[in-house]
Write an enzyme that holds these catalytic residues in place. Sequence first.
Site, PDB file in Angstrom:
ATOM      1  N   SER A 233       0.815  -1.217   0.000  1.00  0.00           N
ATOM      2  CA  SER A 233       0.000   0.000   0.000  1.00  0.00           C
ATOM      3  C   SER A 233       0.851   1.269   0.000  1.00  0.00           C
ATOM      4  O   SER A 233       0.300   2.368   0.004  1.00  0.00           O
ATOM      5  CB  SER A 233      -0.919   0.008   1.223  1.00  0.00           C
ATOM      6  N   TYR A 234       2.164   1.150  -0.027  1.00  0.00           N
ATOM      7  CA  TYR A 234       3.029   2.328   0.022  1.00  0.00           C
ATOM      8  C   TYR A 234       3.043   3.027  -1.330  1.00  0.00           C
ATOM      9  O   TYR A 234       3.506   2.486  -2.330  1.00  0.00           O
ATOM     10  CB  TYR A 234       4.442   1.956   0.443  1.00  0.00           C
ATOM     11  N   GLY A 235       2.554   4.243  -1.323  1.00  0.00           N
ATOM     12  CA  GLY A 235       2.355   5.053  -2.520  1.00  0.00           C
ATOM     13  C   GLY A 235       0.894   5.460  -2.533  1.00  0.00           C
ATOM     14  O   GLY A 235       0.036   4.745  -2.028  1.00  0.00           O
TER      15      GLY A 235
END
Length: 167
Positions: free
Chosen positions: A58-60
């Site tokens: 989920s990074y971004g």
Amino acid sequence: PTLSVGDGMKVAPLGFGTWAWGNKLLWGYDESADSVLQSAFDTALGTGNSFFFDTGDSYGTGALEGRAESLLGEFRQASSTPKRCVIGTKLAVYPTRLTGASFEAACRSSLERMGRDQLELVQAHWSAQRFQPWQEPALWDGLARCHEAGLARAIGTSNFGPRQVEK
């Protein structure tokens, strides 16, 4: 100095988080800074130790979701010492992930973004127990599936309290 993290893996005692990579909303990420991120990555691997990189699917933000994993994959592939790059990614407990197979598919997508066949560590990003308790068995099944399919050498948790870990 290194820390032994099991199964023969040893890493530097300091890890590297990638939450900001690709996150415009909270961290003001700008693609023009990718060369600076790569330089930091290269510096970490240049210490001579294996270095742990913490990331998550989920990074971004928005269209950049998964950007941190993509950058880690690019940087690792361009590295002269890729085996020193120890990656742990976290799988988000999204409402659409309702089966173990959906978490396994998420792990496969992470691997694809990073250009890898296997990760050192795959983790549950957070527990679903308090907000979607029906999803918790699928989460655990998914992590087991990731390990059993050889997608991850180890599985774990992130952002779990002591009671959740004990359970």
